[in-house]
Write a protein that holds these residues in place. Structure first.
Motif, short mmCIF file in Angstrom:
data_model
loop_
_atom_site.label_atom_id
_atom_site.label_comp_id
_atom_site.label_asym_id
_atom_site.label_seq_id
_atom_site.Cartn_x
_atom_site.Cartn_y
_atom_site.Cartn_z
N ASN A 129 0.81 -1.22 0.00
CA ASN A 129 0.00 0.00 0.00
C ASN A 129 0.84 1.26 0.00
OD1 ASN A 129 -2.48 -1.32 -0.07
ND2 ASN A 129 -2.64 -1.46 2.16
N ASN A 130 2.11 1.16 0.42
CA ASN A 130 3.02 2.31 0.41
C ASN A 130 4.02 2.23 -0.74
OD1 ASN A 130 2.49 4.00 3.02
ND2 ASN A 130 2.39 1.86 3.69
N ASN A 131 3.69 1.39 -1.76
CA ASN A 131 4.48 1.27 -3.00
C ASN A 131 5.92 0.80 -2.78
OD1 ASN A 131 2.28 2.23 -4.58
ND2 ASN A 131 2.80 4.33 -4.03
N ARG A 132 6.16 0.03 -1.72
CA ARG A 132 7.48 -0.55 -1.48
C ARG A 132 7.46 -1.99 -2.01
NH1 ARG A 132 6.53 1.17 3.83
NH2 ARG A 132 6.92 -0.98 4.57
N PHE A 133 7.47 -2.11 -3.33
CA PHE A 133 7.26 -3.41 -3.97
C PHE A 133 8.44 -4.36 -3.76
CE2 PHE A 133 4.88 -0.31 -6.74
CZ PHE A 133 3.63 -0.61 -6.20
N ASP A 134 9.64 -3.82 -3.70
CA ASP A 134 10.81 -4.68 -3.43
C ASP A 134 10.74 -5.26 -2.03
OD1 ASP A 134 11.81 -4.25 -5.95
OD2 ASP A 134 13.18 -2.64 -5.34
N ASP A 135 10.29 -4.44 -1.08
CA ASP A 135 10.13 -4.94 0.29
C ASP A 135 9.06 -6.03 0.35
OD1 ASP A 135 12.05 -3.27 1.26
OD2 ASP A 135 10.68 -1.78 2.08
N HIS A 136 8.00 -5.82 -0.42
CA HIS A 136 6.93 -6.82 -0.45
C HIS A 136 7.45 -8.16 -0.97
CE1 HIS A 136 3.38 -9.03 -1.84
NE2 HIS A 136 2.68 -8.28 -1.00
N LEU A 137 8.20 -8.12 -2.06
CA LEU A 137 8.77 -9.35 -2.62
C LEU A 137 9.73 -10.00 -1.62
CD1 LEU A 137 9.21 -11.34 -4.95
CD2 LEU A 137 10.95 -9.76 -5.85
N ARG A 138 10.52 -9.18 -0.95
CA ARG A 138 11.48 -9.71 0.03
C ARG A 138 10.75 -10.41 1.18
NH1 ARG A 138 13.31 -7.24 4.51
NH2 ARG A 138 12.51 -5.21 3.79
N HIS A 139 9.68 -9.78 1.67
CA HIS A 139 8.89 -10.39 2.74
C HIS A 139 8.21 -11.67 2.26
CE1 HIS A 139 9.58 -7.28 5.62
NE2 HIS A 139 8.92 -6.34 4.96
N ALA A 150 -0.56 -17.73 -1.86
CA ALA A 150 -1.88 -17.10 -1.88
C ALA A 150 -1.87 -15.75 -1.16
CB ALA A 150 -2.91 -18.03 -1.25
N ASP A 151 -1.17 -15.66 -0.04
CA ASP A 151 -1.06 -14.38 0.67
C ASP A 151 -0.29 -13.36 -0.15
OD1 ASP A 151 -2.49 -15.45 2.71
OD2 ASP A 151 -0.87 -15.52 4.16
N GLY A 152 0.65 -13.84 -0.94
CA GLY A 152 1.37 -12.93 -1.85
C GLY A 152 0.42 -12.31 -2.86
N LEU A 153 -0.56 -13.07 -3.32
CA LEU A 153 -1.56 -12.53 -4.25
C LEU A 153 -2.48 -11.53 -3.55
CD1 LEU A 153 -2.59 -15.79 -6.17
CD2 LEU A 153 -1.37 -13.84 -7.12
N THR A 154 -3.01 -11.92 -2.40
CA THR A 154 -3.96 -11.06 -1.70
C THR A 154 -3.35 -9.73 -1.31
OG1 THR A 154 -5.15 -12.97 -0.82
CG2 THR A 154 -5.44 -10.89 0.34
N THR A 155 -2.13 -9.74 -0.80
CA THR A 155 -1.50 -8.50 -0.34
C THR A 155 -0.99 -7.65 -1.51
OG1 THR A 155 0.56 -9.74 -0.01
CG2 THR A 155 -0.85 -9.41 1.91
N ARG A 156 -1.06 -8.18 -2.73
CA ARG A 156 -0.74 -7.40 -3.93
C ARG A 156 -2.01 -6.91 -4.63
NH1 ARG A 156 3.54 -11.37 -4.41
NH2 ARG A 156 5.56 -10.41 -4.86
N ALA A 157 -3.15 -6.99 -3.96
CA ALA A 157 -4.45 -6.58 -4.51
C ALA A 157 -4.83 -7.47 -5.69
CB ALA A 157 -4.42 -5.11 -4.94
N LEU A 158 -4.45 -8.76 -5.61
CA LEU A 158 -4.79 -9.73 -6.66
C LEU A 158 -5.67 -10.85 -6.08
CD1 LEU A 158 -1.29 -10.01 -8.42
CD2 LEU A 158 -3.30 -8.77 -9.23
N GLN A 159 -6.60 -10.46 -5.21
CA GLN A 159 -7.47 -11.43 -4.57
C GLN A 159 -8.31 -12.20 -5.59
OE1 GLN A 159 -7.71 -12.49 -1.56
NE2 GLN A 159 -9.59 -13.69 -1.74
#
Length: 485
Positions: free
Chosen positions: A279-289, A348-357
Motif C-alpha cells: 500500500n506504500n508502493n514498497r514493492f521490493d520490500d513486499h517481494l522480500r517479505h 496465496a497471501d502474496g496474491l492477496t496483499t498485492r491486490a490480486l485477490q
C-alpha cells in the motif's frame, strides 16, 4: 486511544507459535476424547456436522477480516470506526449464515432427524463463537499484538478439553457432548470481544466505513472457497462411502488440518507487514517479505510432515488406539498436505496483499470444483485411501495455480520453489525407499537433512548470523546497564 507500539515480526511469530502449539495440543486431546468416547457412526455424523459448521463460521466472515487488515494498513484510518463497522457487518452476516445454512442443511439431509438435531445444537453456539473470536483475532492482528490472538485460541481450546472431559466423566450422551463442543467456542468468542472493547471503542451507531465494501464479492467468494476446501472431504464422502469410513478419513484428516494452523500463524505475522509494504508502493520490500515467508513456511511444513509420514502407525495407535488403525495409511498420505498447504498459504497471501485477490479466488474455485470430482472418483474406486490421495492432488492443483498467477513467479521459483520442493520430493522418496522399515531412523535422518537445507541457503545463514549477533549485543547491553545506573 493512544497508539501502542507494534511487535516485531519475530516476536509475533514466537507469541503465536507457543500459543498455537498449546492450543493445537489441547484440540488434539479433545479429538482423542471424542474419538474414544463416540463410536465410528457417531463420530462420522459429528464430522459431517462439524464440517458444515466450519463453512458457516467462515461464511459469517465473508472475507471481511482480510479487508479490515487491508483498510487498517492505510494511513490516517480511524481504527474505532473501522472495527465498529466490522462488528456490525459480522453480526448481519452471522444471522444470514444461520438462515441460509440451516435451510440448505435441511434440504440436503431430509429424513435424518438425528443428524439435523446434532446440527442445531452444535452449529448455533459454535458458529456464533467463531464469529466473535474472529473479531478479536482480526483486531489484534491489525495492531500486530499477536499475544492476544494466542490467548483467545488457548482459552477456546482449554474450555473445549475441560468440558469434553467433564462430559466423558459424567457419561453424557453424544448430543450433550456436541453442545459442550459448541459452547467452548462461544465462551472464547465472548472473551475475545471483551478484550477488543478494552482497547478500542466499539460504537454501533458510528458512520459506516465504506472501504469494507471494496472488492467484498471477491473476498467473500474467496473466503468461502478457502474454508470449503478442507471441509470438502467429509461433505462429499458421506455420499460415496459409509459413515464409518467417513469417520476413519476424518480421524486421519483432523491431524494435518489441526497442524495447518501453524503455517497460518507464521503467515499471519507477515500479513499486515506485506499489506503495508504494497500500500506504500514498497514493492521490493513486499517481494522480500514474500520470499522470506515462503522459506520459513516451507521449512515448517516439511518439519511437520516428517514425523507423521514415517510414524503414522505409531501416532494412530498412541492417540486413538487400534480401533482407528485403518486411519494410519490415509494419515501417511495426508501428511504430505502439510508441506504443500504451507507453500500454498504463502503464495496465496502474496496474491492477496498485492491486490490480486481475484486470482486467488479463481484458483480456489478451480480447486474446489476439481476436488468434488476427485473425492467422488478416488473414493469410489479406492475408498478412504483414494480419498486421501484426492486431498493431496487437490492441493497440488492449487499450488500450480497460485504459482502461475503470482507476479515475480520466476524469481520466487529460482529462490524458493525449485530448490525447496526438489529437496522435499527427493528426500522423502529416497529415505522412505531405503529406510522405510526403520521409521525412527528415517525420521532422524530426514530432520538432519532438513537442518542442512537451512544452513545451505545463504540468505538463511545471514539471517541466523544477524539474529545471533543481535541477541549477543542485547545481552551485553542488559549485563552492562546496571553498572551505569
Amino acid at each position: 486511544m493512544e497508539k501502542s507500539k507494534k511487535n516485531s515480526i519475530v516476536k509475533n511469530i514466537l507469541h503465536l507459535f507457543y500459543s498455537t502449539a498449546l492450543s493445537n495440543g489441547l484440540n488434539a486431546i479433545a479429538l482423542i476424547v471424542l474419538a474414544h468416547y463416540l463410536d465410528k457412526n457417531a463420530y462420522g455424523m459429528f464430522s459431517v456436522v462439524l464440517a458444515f459448521a466450519m463453512i458457516m463460521g467462515y461464511f459469517s466472515d465473508a472475507g471481511l477480516s482480510v479487508i479490515v487488515l487491508r483498510e487498517g494498513s492505510k494511513k490516517q484510518v480511524d481504527i474505532s470506526n473501522l472495527i465498529s463497522s466490522y462488528v456490525k457487518m459480522r453480526m448481519g452476516l452471522l444471522f444470514a449464515s444461520f438462515l441460509c445454512g440451516f435451510i440448505i442443511f435441511h434440504i440436503i439431509h431430509p429424513g435424518q432427524p438425528e443428524l439435523i438435531q446434532t446440527a442445531y445444537i452444535l452449529m448455533i453456539p459454535m458458529v456464533s463463537g467463531i464469529a466473535l473470536q474472529s473479531i478479536g483475532t482480526t483486531y489484534f492482528q491489525l495492531i500486530e499484538k499477536m499475544q492476544y490472538n494466542g490467548l483467545i485460541r488457548i482459552i477456546s481450546s482449554f474450555c473445549l478439553v475441560v468440558t469434553l472431559l467433564l462430559g466423558m466423566f459424567l457419561h453424557f450422551d453424544p448430543l450433550i457432548m456436541c453442545t459442550l463442543y459448541g459452547l467452548s467456542y462461544l465462551t472464547a468468542g465472548i472473551i475475545g470481544v471483551y478484550l477488543v472493547s478494552k482497547n478500542v471503542k466499539i460504537r454501533l451507531k458510528s458512520r459506516f466505513h465504506k472501504g469494507l465494501l471494496q472488492n467484498l464479492g471477491s473476498f467473500t467468494l474467496g473466503g468461502l472457497l478457502f474454508v470449503l476446501l478442507p471441509q470438502l472431504g467429509p461433505l462429499v464422502l458421506e455420499n460415496t462411502i459409509s459413515l464409518k469410513e467417513v469417520g476413519v478419513f476424518a480421524v486421519a484428516y483432523r491431524i494435518p488440518q489441526a497442524l495447518q494452523q501453524i503455517p497460518f500463524i507464521v503467515a499471519g505475522a507477515y500479513y499486515p507487514v506485506m499489506f503495508r509494504a504494497f500500500n506504500n508502493n514498497r514493492f521490493d520490500d513486499h517481494l522480500r517479505h514474500n520470499i522470506a515467508l515462503l522459506k520459513i513456511i516451507s521449512l515448517v511444513g516439511m518439519a511437520m510432515t516428517i514425523p507423521f509420514y514415517y510414524m503414522s502407525d505409531f501416532v494412530i495407535h498412541l492417540l486413538f488406539s487400534d480401533k482407528w488403525i485403518q486411519a494410519a495409511l490415509p494419515l501417511k498420505i495426508l501428511s504430505v498436505l502439510l508441506t504443500i498447504q504451507a507453500i500454498n498459504i504463502a503464495l496465496a497471501d502474496g496474491l492477496t496483499t498485492r491486490a490480486l485477490q481475484t486470482y486467488r479466488t479463481f484458483v480456489q474455485l478451480i480447486s474446489v470444483i476439481s476436488g468434488v470430482f476427485l473425492y467422488i472418483l478416488f473414493s469410489k474406486f479406492f475408498g478412504v485411501v483414494g480419498a486421501a490421495f484426492a486431498g493431496v492432488v487437490i492441493e497440488a492443483i492449487a499450488f500450480c495455480g497460485f504459482w502461475i498467477c503470482i507476479p515475480n513467479r520466476w524469481i520466487i521459483a529460482k529462490r524458493v520453489i525449485v530448490p525447496y520442493v526438489s529437496f522435499f520430493i527427493a528426500s522423502l522418496c529416497s529415505i522412505d525407499y531405503f529406510l522405510g522399515a526403520f521409521p525412527l531412523l528415517a525420521m532422524a535422518v530426514h530432520f538432519v537433512l532438513l537442518s542442512l537445507l537451512v544452513l545451505v541457503d545463504k540468505e538463511n545463514r545471514e539471517k541466523i548470523h544477524r539474529y545471533v549477533k543481535t541477541l549477543g549485543i542485547n545481552q551485553r547491553w542488559k549485563t552492562k546497564k546496571p553498572e551505569g545506573v
